[in-house]
Motif scaffolding. Structure first.
Motif: not given
Length: 259
Positions: A5-9, A14-17, A235-244, A246-249
């Protein structure tokens, strides 16, 4: 991790990635094993089948040898009968009795000829059976050796990867619990529909990873703002920016290295 409930987009992305990185690592581990577990299972079935066939062939051989012994024993009995009837012929009083005994002798001789013919056929069958047994043993030995090597190969791979895989499976379940069901269902659906299992991908050089279609600059800005979940229209894939991404990787690489 914040509750659903508290999670921002951005938190959701980040959680999905992170989940994608974990599941992709599990995919890589299983890819190393490839078809090896199925190959081992098929070889085990083949070895079991060859073992059963060899046992049956050996039982058939024993049965044939027993039949030959029985035929030889029958010949001895016919020979005894012939001697008995021949001795009786010396004591007969008329031609009728003599002729009757002669027929008995001829019958016993025919039985001996038949038994000898059957023994000859059975001995030929033994030679064929022994050749088949030798071939079956050779094939069984080859398959057993191959199975032994494949099992050893699989065991080595399992020993190297099982601990990591179990850890990652537990982590995947843990991360899944922090993602709302709607997004999780979309994630699973996309993963099943694409060959490489990538449901969440980053933007690289103006296009989503694995795609040749360029994403419009305005859409790239929206993705980088992390204000809403955006999917690739192709493709229908969920997209995230490269900075985010790289941080998660970097974060997940540290976790993978600690296993």
């Amino acid at each position: 991790m914040a509750t659903t409930k508290e999670m921002s987009v951005e938190d959701k992305l980040r959680a999905l990635y992170d989940l994608q990185l974990i599941d992709s690592r599990i995919d890589e581990i299983r890819s190393v094993r490839g078809e090896l577990p199925l190959e081992v299972e098929d070889l085990e079935d083949e070895v079991a089948g060859l073992t059963i066939r060899l046992e049956k062939l050996q039982l058939d051989l024993v049965q044939i040898e027993d039949n030959i012994k029985a035929k030889k024993s029958a010949i001895e009995e016919h020979q005894v009968a012939i001697k008995k009837y021949t001795d009786q012929q010396k004591e007969v009083r008329n031609n009728r009795e003599y002729n009757a005994l002669t027929k008995e002798v001829e019958y016993q001789e025919l039985e001996i000829q038949l038994a000898e013919k059957q023994i000859k056929e059975l001995k030929a069958s033994i030679d064929f059976k022994k050749d088949t047994i030798a071939q079956s043993k050779e094939k069984l030995d080859q398959k057993s050796t191959h199975l032994k090597h494949k099992k050893s190969e699989l065991n080595d791979i399992m020993a190297e990867t099982q601990k990591e895989e179990n850890f990652l499976i537990a982590k995947s379940e843990e991360y899944r619990k922090g993602i709302e069901s709607r997004l999780l269902m979309a994630y699973d659906r996309i993963r099943k529909s694409v060959r490489n299992g990538l449901a969440v991908v980053s933007i690289e050089r103006g296009a989503s990873v694995g795609s040749f279609f360029t994403i419009p600059p305005q859409t790239q800005v929206e993705i980088a703002s992390r204000k809403k979940i955006i999917t690739d229209e192709h493709s229908g894939r969920i997209l995230v920016d490269n900075v985010l991404a790289q941080e998660e990787r970097d974060k997940m690489d540290q976790m993978f290295a600690s296993i």
